[in-house]
Design a protein around this motif. Structure first.
Motif, mmCIF file in Angstrom:
data_model
loop_
_atom_site.group_PDB
_atom_site.id
_atom_site.type_symbol
_atom_site.label_atom_id
_atom_site.label_comp_id
_atom_site.label_asym_id
_atom_site.label_seq_id
_atom_site.Cartn_x
_atom_site.Cartn_y
_atom_site.Cartn_z
ATOM 1 N N GLU A 187 -1.014 -5.947 15.292
ATOM 2 C CA GLU A 187 -1.960 -5.665 14.219
ATOM 3 C C GLU A 187 -1.477 -6.312 12.925
ATOM 4 O O GLU A 187 -0.304 -6.196 12.560
ATOM 5 N N MET A 188 -2.413 -6.978 12.227
ATOM 6 C CA MET A 188 -2.051 -7.755 11.038
ATOM 7 C C MET A 188 -3.053 -7.500 9.924
ATOM 8 O O MET A 188 -4.143 -6.979 10.148
ATOM 9 N N GLU A 189 -2.626 -7.866 8.712
ATOM 10 C CA GLU A 189 -3.489 -7.894 7.540
ATOM 11 C C GLU A 189 -3.531 -9.322 7.018
ATOM 12 O O GLU A 189 -2.488 -9.903 6.712
ATOM 13 N N ASN A 190 -4.716 -9.900 6.925
ATOM 14 C CA ASN A 190 -4.900 -11.245 6.401
ATOM 15 C C ASN A 190 -5.397 -11.148 4.960
ATOM 16 O O ASN A 190 -6.475 -10.586 4.704
ATOM 17 N N CYS A 191 -4.599 -11.668 4.052
ATOM 18 C CA CYS A 191 -4.928 -11.611 2.625
ATOM 19 C C CYS A 191 -5.305 -13.006 2.141
ATOM 20 O O CYS A 191 -4.591 -13.977 2.413
ATOM 21 N N SER A 192 -6.435 -13.092 1.439
ATOM 22 C CA SER A 192 -6.889 -14.351 0.842
ATOM 23 C C SER A 192 -6.924 -14.171 -0.675
ATOM 24 O O SER A 192 -7.660 -13.319 -1.194
ATOM 25 N N LEU A 193 -6.124 -14.975 -1.396
ATOM 26 C CA LEU A 193 -6.015 -14.879 -2.847
ATOM 27 C C LEU A 193 -6.618 -16.125 -3.461
ATOM 28 O O LEU A 193 -6.123 -17.244 -3.235
#
Length: 1202
Positions: A660-666
Motif C-alpha cells: 500500500e502506497m501514497e502517491n503525492c503530486s506537488l
C-alpha cells in the motif's frame, strides 16, 4: 427476399437462433453432406447409413443429387448459379462466400466478403462476382481477389440489386430511393426516388422494371425514365417473393390478420397485357419463394420455409401429389435459386447446408458454360538450392557458361599448395587411462565427444567465441565446444532427444537426481517454467492455489493448482503444464501484452526473454489476485492467533504481495494531491548517469531498492488549481510493506548491465580490502588465510575468493518504517545477525527482515537463443515431504534439470551470460505465522454432473449411466479407463542422409474423449463417464482411424455427443485419483500424460505391461483381446468404451492365469506362448471369421493345466 415477414430473428443472425427448434436429423442424410463433418445425432457410424448414390434420378423429375456444407452452423443468406461457368455461389450470414464447382459440388473457392454483415445478393459477371451487403458493394474475382470495393452511406440498408446492362447496376433497399451505379467508373450515376420505400426484390423484362416493396405492392417502371407505369397492390401485409415470365406475374406474401401477419396460401397472378389480376392460385404449402421454371410449360415452383416444394401451372389448379420435401438440416430454408438451364435447383438452410436438386444425373447449370480455370500445380525448379553459408559447398555446383578464358579460380601452382587439416589432439583422459599391448593402446571412452565425429576448425585465426547456428541436442554426450565454455553446462538450454519410442527411453534421471519435479520445455510458451517453480516453492501461495476451485472454464488459478498437485505427487519425474498453458493462451490480456509467443519466435529466440518473463511475472500476480478476489477466503488461511489472513475485500494474493502506497503530486503553484494505491511488485530504478561514472563509486543494492520503492520523479500532470498541465514533483510513500517483496530488475540494455558489473567489481574490491587481502584473482583464500587476517576459527564460514566475484545482491535486507511514513532500507548480513541477535528485528515495531528466496536469470547463449532458469531456496516443508529430512537448500531449476547449488551461486551474475531478471524476497519466519493446511476442494458431486454443451445431444442417446450415490467409488475399486486424442500440431522431424529420422518436436495432442467404466458390482462394464472434450483450438488431424473421433463431434453447434469442458472431466478424474481407485487400461501412461494427470504408480494397472516380457515388444490391445478373450475389436475405428471394457476383461484374465500373482512361472509360460503365436501371425489378427483364437489350442491348454 423480404425477411421481415418470415421471422424477425433472421434480420440479425445470432448463433443461438432457433435453438428450441433443433430437429432430429434425417436418417438418410447424404454421406458427403458436411465433407467429413459428423452430424449424426443417433451416435451410429456414418458409414452404416444408406447412401444416396443408389437413388435413381428420373429424367424430368427433380430429386436431390448432392448436399454439402458451406459454413457449419451459419445460415445461408443467398445462393446464385453462375451465369458463365459451372459454379454455384453461396453467401452466409457471417459475410463469408463459398463457390462449388459442377454437380458434384466440389469446393472451388472460399473467402470473406464482409467482416460482420450478411451477404444480401450475388450477381455473376464475366470477369467476377458482385456481392451486396448492408451498405457495401464488392466486386471480386472468382478466386477471391478484390477488384473494387464500393462503400455506401452508413444509413443505407440495401437488399437487392439488378443488372440492367452489361455495365449498369441498380441497387435498392429499405430507403426511399434506388441507386444506379456505373461498373466501369464505379460511381453513382443516378438516384431514383420511389414513392413507396422498401424495395427488396427487383426483376426486369423487355418492357418494365418490377420492384417488390415490403408493403406488399409491386410497381412497374419504365425502362428509360424509371417512372411508375402501373402498380399492383398484391398483399395487405408484406411481400415475400415474386417472379415474371412472359405476360404473367406471380407473387407470394403475407396478409394482415388480427394476430399479426399470416402467410397467404393464395398466389396472386397478374396478366401484364391487360394489367389486371386473374384468378388467384391456391397452393398446399406456405409459400416463401417462387420461380418460374419454363421448360415445356410455364411451371411455377413454390417453396416453403419448412422445405416443402410444389410445382403447378399459374393458370391451373395445384395438385397435392406434386409436393416433395427438401429435408433441410436446419429448421428453415433460407434461400432458393434456379440455374439458367432450368436443370438444377439450389436450396440453402439455416444450418449452413446447401442442397442441389436436379432433373438428370448429369446436369449442366448453363446452356453454354465456359471452361473454369483451376490453380496450377507448384512447379519446382530442377536446379538444386545452394546454401552460401556452408564453407564446404563445392563451387562446381554453380552453373557457368562455357568459356575458353582463364577462370578466376585457376590459381597458379605456386599459390595453391595443399594444406591438410591437422588432426585434433588426443583427449588427456584417454592418454592417462591408456593401456598398451604391443604398439596398440586401449582406453575406455570418456564420452566427452560424439562418436565418430570430429569438429574441424576451418580457420585457425577465428576467434574462440564464433557463431554456431546448429540446433542443440541433449546434454548427454554433447561435446564441449570451445565457444561454449562461458556458459556452464548445467545452465545451457536442455532439450529432449526423442527416439522411436518417444520419451520412454529418455533418461530424465541423468538431469535430476532429486525427488523434486522438473517441467518439460517442448510445450508452446513454456518459457515460464522457471516462474511456475518459484510460485510453487512459495508455501503460502502453493497452499492457497491448491485450495482454490471455481466454475470458470479457463481459470489460471485452478489450472495452476492442478499443476502444483502434480508436482506434489511426483517423485522426480518431470511434469508438463500443458493444461495451464492452454488456459493461459485463452486469456485476452496475455495476448494483448505480447506474452504468447509463436512457435517460430520461441524456437529461434527472437523474443527478449528477460522482458517477457518480467511482464509475465506482473501478469500472473495480477491475474491470481483477480481470481482470488471472487471467492471467499478459505478457513485454512486463518492465522494461529485467529486473525484473518487477509483484510476484508482483499485477496490472499493481495495480502502476500500487495504494497500500500501514497502517491503525492506537488505542483509548482504549491497545491498537493495525495491518492492511495497499491502494487504487487516493484521495478528497479537505477541512478542517472551511473553508466558514465568510471570511478567505481559504491552504491548498495539497498539504496537502489529504496530509490525504486520511494520513487521521486518530475513529470507533467494536471493541476486542478492551475486548470492545466503543469510540471509536478511526484513522490511515493509506503504505508504498508508486503509479506513477499517481488522485484523486476529491468536489466534490458547495456547501461543497466554495466551498472551491475561495475557495482559487483566495487563490492568485490571492498570485500577483499576489508579483510586485508589483495584483489588478485589468482590467489585462493582458505581458512588459514582468514586466521592470519585475525578471524578466529569457527566464528564465520568465510567464502572463497571465487564466491565473492560478481556478487552485488545481498541475501537479506532490513526495512524499517518510521511514524512519518519514511522508509529505511539497508543490507542485512550474517554479521548483523550475530551482533544484534536473531530476534532483534522482530522486537522493534515496524522493522522487517527479508530473506532472498529466488532469483530468475536470463542465460545469454547465441547458439540456442537463450533460456530462463531459476535459483530457488527450497524450504524445510518440501524436503520433509519429499526426502523425510528437515533442512534448507538452494537448487537450480532449468526446466527438467534440477541440481543443488551453493547459495553464493544464486547471487553471482556474470553479465556476459547470466543476467538477473526477477528477485523474490520473503519476510523472515513468514510460514510460521499461519496454519497452511491444504483443503481438497474437489468433492464427490463432480461425478454426478451430466450437463452437455452440445445442442443436439439428447438423454435418450447417451452412452453412459452416471454413478448413483450408493455406487460412489471406494479405495481400491477398479475403474476401466481409455482416452482418445486428436492432433493440434504435427510433429517436426529431421530426415538424415542415412535414412534415419530424428524428432525435433513431437506432435501436440489434445484429449478428445475420456471413458470410465465400472470395474465391479452388478453394473460392471457399464460406463459412468463418456465425455467428449470441447476444444477451442484448431484440430489438424482427428485421427479417426485410431480415435473414432469425427469432424463435428467436438463442435457444440452440431455435435450429438455428450460434450463437456476439459476442466469438468479433469475434476472427475482427480476425484477418482484422490479417493484411491485403481485404473485399469491399455497404454495408460500416454493417456495420463496427454490429459496432464499425475497418478501414483500403485493406482495404475496397465495391461500393456501385465502382458509384456522384458526386452520384448509391446503387444496391442486388439491382439491380446483376440488371443485371450476371443474378441475382435477395433475393426474400422477405435471405441473407448470397447477398449476400456476389454482392458478390464484382460485384467480379470491376468488374475486368472497368474493365480492372483502367486504363480509367476506358469504365467511366464503363457507369455512365451503369446509371443510365439504373435511372431507366427506377424502380430496381426486374422480376418476370416472361421479362424478362432488359440485359447483352446493344445499348447495353451497344457499351460492352463499347470
Amino acid at each position: 427476399m423480404n425477411f421481415e415477414g418470415l421471422d424477425p430473428g433472421l434480420a440479425e443472425y445470432a448463433p443461438a437462433m432457433h435453438s428450441a427448434l433443433d430437429p432430429v436429423l434425417d436418417a438418410h442424410l447424404n454421406q458427403s453432406l458436411l465433407q467429413n463433418v459428423e452430424l449424426d445425432p443417433e451416435g451410429m457410424a456414418l458409414e452404416a447409413l444408406p447412401s444416396q448414390e443408389s437413388v435413381h434420378i428420373m429424367e424430368g423429375v427433380y430429386s436431390e443429387l448432392h448436399s454439402v456444407v458451406a459454413e457449419v452452423g451459419v445460415p445461408v443468406s443467398v445462393s446464385h448459379f453462375d451465369l458463365h461457368e459451372e459454379m454455384l455461389w453461396v453467401g452466409c450470414h457471417g459475410g463469408h462466400a463459398t463457390s462449388f464447382f459442377g454437380p458434384a459440388l466440389e469446393r472451388y473457392s472460399s473467402f470473406q466478403v464482409n467482416g460482420s454483415d450478411d451477404i444480401r445478393q450475388i450477381q455473376s459477371l464475366e470477369n467476377g462476382i458482385l456481392f451486396l451487403t448492408k451498405n457495401n458493394l464488392k466486386y471480386m474475382a472468382r478466386g477471391g481477389l478484390i477488384m473494387f470495393d464500393y462503400l455506401l452511406e452508413d444509413s443505407e440498408d440495401m437488399h437487392s440489386l439488378l443488372l440492367t446492362k452489361s455495365s449498369t447496376l441498380l441497387v435498392a433497399g429499405l430507403q426511399s430511393h434506388i441507386l444506379e451505379i456505373d461498373l466501369n467508373t464505379v460511381q453513382e450515376t443516378q438516384k431514383y426516388a420511389v414513392e413507396t420505400p422498401g424495395v427488396t426484390v427487383m426483376r426486369q423484362t423487355n418492357r418494365f422494371f418490377f420492384c417488390g416493396h415490403t408493403s406488399g405492392k409491386v410497381s412497374l417502371r419504365d425502362l428509360r425514365t424509371f417512372k411508375v407505369e402501373h402498380e399492383f397492390d398484391a398483399f395487405s401485409g408484406s411481400l415475400s417473393d415474386f417472379d415474371v415470365h412472359g405476360n404473367l406475374l406471380a407473387a407470394c406474401g403475407f396478409s394482415s390478420r388480427l394476430t399479426g401477419l399470416a402467410c397467404d396460401r393464395f398466389l396472386k397472378v397478374y396478366d401484364l397485357r391487360m394489367m389486371r389480376a386473374i384468378t388467384p392460385l391456391q397452393v398446399h404449402v406456405d409459400p416463401a419463394f417462387l420461380r418460374f421454371i419454363p421448360t415445356y410449360t410455364s411451371r411455377l415452383a413454390i417453396i416453403s420455409q419448412s422445405g416443402q416444394c410444389q410445382f403447378c401451372e399459374p393458370t391451373g389448379l395445384a395438385n397435392p401429389a406434386d409436393i416433395f420435401h427438401v429435408n433441410p438440416v436446419g429448421p428453415l430454408l433460407m434461400t432458393f435459386d434456379v440455374s439458367a438451364s432450368k436443370q438444377a435447383l439450389a436450396f440453402g438452410d439455416s444450418e449452413g447446408c446447401v442442397h442441389l436438386w436436379t432433373d438428370s444425373p448429369e446436369p449442366s447449370f448453363n446452356p453454354y458454360s465456359r471452361e473454369t480455370e483451376f490453380a496450377l500445380p507448384c512447379l519446382v525448379d530442377s536446379l538444386p538450392p545452394l546454401d552460401w553459408s556452408q564453407d564446404l559447398l563445392p563451387l562446381s555446383l554453380v552453373p557457368v557458361p562455357l568459356t575458353t578464358d582463364t577462370l578466376l579460380s585457376d590459381w597458379p601452382a605456386a599459390n595453391s599448395s595443399p594444406a591438410p587439416r591437422r588432426a585434433p589432439p588426443v583427449d588427456a583422459e584417454i592418454l592417462r587411462t591408456m593401456k598398451k599391448v604391443g604398439f596398440i593402446g586401449y582406453a575406455p571412452n570418456p564420452r566427452t565427444k560424439l562418436r565418430n565425429q570430429i569438429p574441424y576448425r576451418l580457420k585457425e585465426s577465428e576467434s574462440e567465441f564464433d557463431s554456431f547456428s546448429q540446433v542443440t541436442e541433449s546434454l548427454i554426450g554433447r561435446e564441449e565446444e570451445p565457444h561454449l565454455h562461458m556458459v556452464s553446462k548445467k545452465y545451457r538450454k536442455v532439450t529432449i532427444k526423442y527416439s522411436k519410442l518417444g520419451l520412454e527411453d529418455f533418461d530424465f534421471k541423468h538431469y535430476n537426481k532429486t525427488l523434486f519435479a522438473g517441467l518439460e520445455p517442448h510445450i508452446p510458451n513454456a518459457y515460464c517454467n522457471c516462474m511456475i517453480q518459484v510460485l510453487y516453492f512459495l508455501e503460502p501461495v502453493r497452499c492457497l492455489i491448491q485450495s482454490h476451485l471455481c466454475q470458470k472454464e479457463f481459470c489460471l488459478a485452478c489450472e495452476l493448482g492442478f499443476l502444483f498437485h502434480m508436482l506434489d505427487l511426483s517423485r522426480g519425474d518431470p511434469c508438463q503444464g500443458s493444461n495451464f498453458l492452454r488456459a493461459f493462451r485463452t486469456i485476452p490480456e496475455a495476448s494483448a501484452l505480447g506474452l504468447i509467443l509463436a512457435d517460430s519466435d520461441e524456437a529461434s529466440g527472437k523474443g527478449n526473454l528477460a522482458r517477457l518473463i518480467q511482464r509475465w511475472n506482473r501478469f500472473i500476480l495480477t491475474q491470481l489476485h483477480q481470481d482470488m478476489q471472487e471467492l471467499e477466503v478459505p478457513q485454512a488461511y486463518r492465522g494461529a492467533g485467529g486473525s484473518s489472513f487477509c483484510s476484508s475485500g482483499d485477496s490472499v494474493i493481495g495480502q502476500l504481495f500487495s504494497c500500500e502506497m501514497e502517491n503525492c503530486s506537488l505542483c509548482r503553484c504549491g497545491s498537493e494531491t495525495v491518492r492511495a494505491s497499491s502494487t504487487l511488485l516493484f521495478t528497479l530504478s537505477y541512478p542517472e548517469g551511473s553508466n558514465n561514472d568510471k570511478t567505481g563509486k559504491s552504491c548498495d543494492f539497498a539504496q537502489v531498492l529504496k530509490r525504486s520503492i520511494c520513487l521521486e520523479q518530475n513529470t507533467q500532470a494536471w493541476c486542478d488549481t492551475c486548470e492545466k498541465y503543469q510540471p509536478t514533483i511526484q513522490t511515493r510513500n509506503i504505508r504498508h510493506l508486503p509479506d513477499i517483496l517481488v522485484i523486476n530488475c529491468e536489466v534490458n540494455s547495456s547501461k543497466e548491465a554495466d551498472f551491475w558489473r561495475m557495482q559487483a567489481e566495487v563490492a568485490f574490491k571492498m570485500a577483499v580490502k576489508q579483510r586485508g587481502g589483495e584483489t588478485s584473482t589468482n590467489k585462493e583464500f582458505g581458512l588459514a588465510d582468514w586466521k592470519e587476517l585475525g578471524h578466529p576459527e569457527g566464528v564465520l564460514m568465510c567464502p572463497s575468493i571465487e564466491e565473492l566475484k560478481n556478487v552485488w545482491l545481498p541475501f537479506s535486507i532490513r526495512m524499517k518504517m518510521s511514524k512519518s511514513k519514511g522508509l529505511d532500507v539497508c543490507n542485512w548480513t550474517d554479521g548483523d545477525e550475530m551482533q544484534w541477535g536473531p530476534a532483534r528485528a522482530e522486537e522493534q515495531h515496524g522493522v522487517y527482515v527479508y530473506d532472498l528466496m529466488a532469483t530468475v536469470v536470463h542465460i545469454l547463449d547465441s547458439r540456442t537463443g537463450g533460456s530462463l532458469v531459476a535459483h530457488i531456496k527450497v524450504g524445510e516443508t518440501y524436503h520433509q515431504c519429499k526426502e523425510g529430512v528437515t533442512h534448507q537448500q538452494w537448487y537450480l531449476f532449468n526446466d527438467f534439470l534440477i541440481e543443488p547449488i551453493d547459495k553464493h551461486e544464486a547471487v553471482q551474475f556474470d553479465m556476459n551470460w547470466k543476467v538477473p531478471a526477477i528477485l523474490y524476497y520473503i519476510k523472515r519466519n513468514l510460514n510460521s505465522k499461519y496454519n497452511l493446511n491444504i483443503k481438497n476442494p474437489i468433492e464427490a458431486n463432480v461425478l454426478l454432473a451430466e450437463a452437455s454443451l452440445a445442442r443436439k445431444q439428447r438423454k435418450t442417446h447417451t452412452t453412459f449411466i452416471p454413478l448413483m450415490l450408493n455406487e460412489m467409488p471406494q479405495v481400491g475399486d477398479l475403474v476401466g479407463l481409455d482416452a482418445e486424442f486428436v492432433t493440434l500440431n504435427e510433429e517436426e522431424a529431421e530426415l538424415h542422409s542415412d535414412g534415419t529420422k530424428s524428432t525435433i518436436k513431437p506432435s501436440q495432442m489434445s484429449v478428445a474423449r475420456i471413458t470410465c467404466v465400472r470395474g465391479q458390482g452388478p453394473n460392471e462394464g457399464i460406463p459412468f463417464i463418456d465425455d467428449y472434450i470441447s476444444t477451442q483450438e484448431q484440430v489438424v488431424d482427428y485421427l479417426t482411424q485410431y480415435s473414432g473421433i469425427k469432424p463435428g463431434d467436438l463442435d457444440a453447434k452440431i455435435s450429438s455427443k455428450h460434450l463437456t469442458t476439459l476442466k469438468s472431466t479433469y475434476l472427475k478424474l482427480r476425484f477418482l485419483i484422490d479417493i484411491g481407485v485403481k485404473f485399469v487400461g491399455h497404454g495408460l501412461q500416454k493417456d495420463f500424460r496427454v490429459i496432464n494427470l499425475m497418478v501414483p504408480k500403485d493406482q495404475v494397472l496397465d495391461t500393456v505391461y501385465l502382458f509384456h516380457m522384458p526386452r520384448k515388444r509391446m503387444i496391442s490391445l486388439r491382439f491380446l483381446a483376440w488371443y485371450f478373450l476371443d474378441l475382435k475389436i477395433q475393426g474400422e475405428t477405435h471405441d473407448s468404451i470397447e477398449d476400456a471394457r476389454t482392458a478390464l476383461q484382460l485384467y480379470r484374465k491376468y488374475l486368472e492365469l497368474s493365480k492372483n500373482g502367486t504363480e509367476p512361472e506358469s504365467f511366464h509360460k503363457v507369455l512365451k506362448g503369446l509371443y510365439e503365436k504373435g511372431r507366427k501371425m506377424d502380430w496381426k489378427v486374422p480376418e476370416p471369421e472361421g479362424q478362432t483364437s488359440p485359447e483352446n489350442a493344445a499348447v495353451f491348454s497344457s499351460v492352463l493345466a499347470l
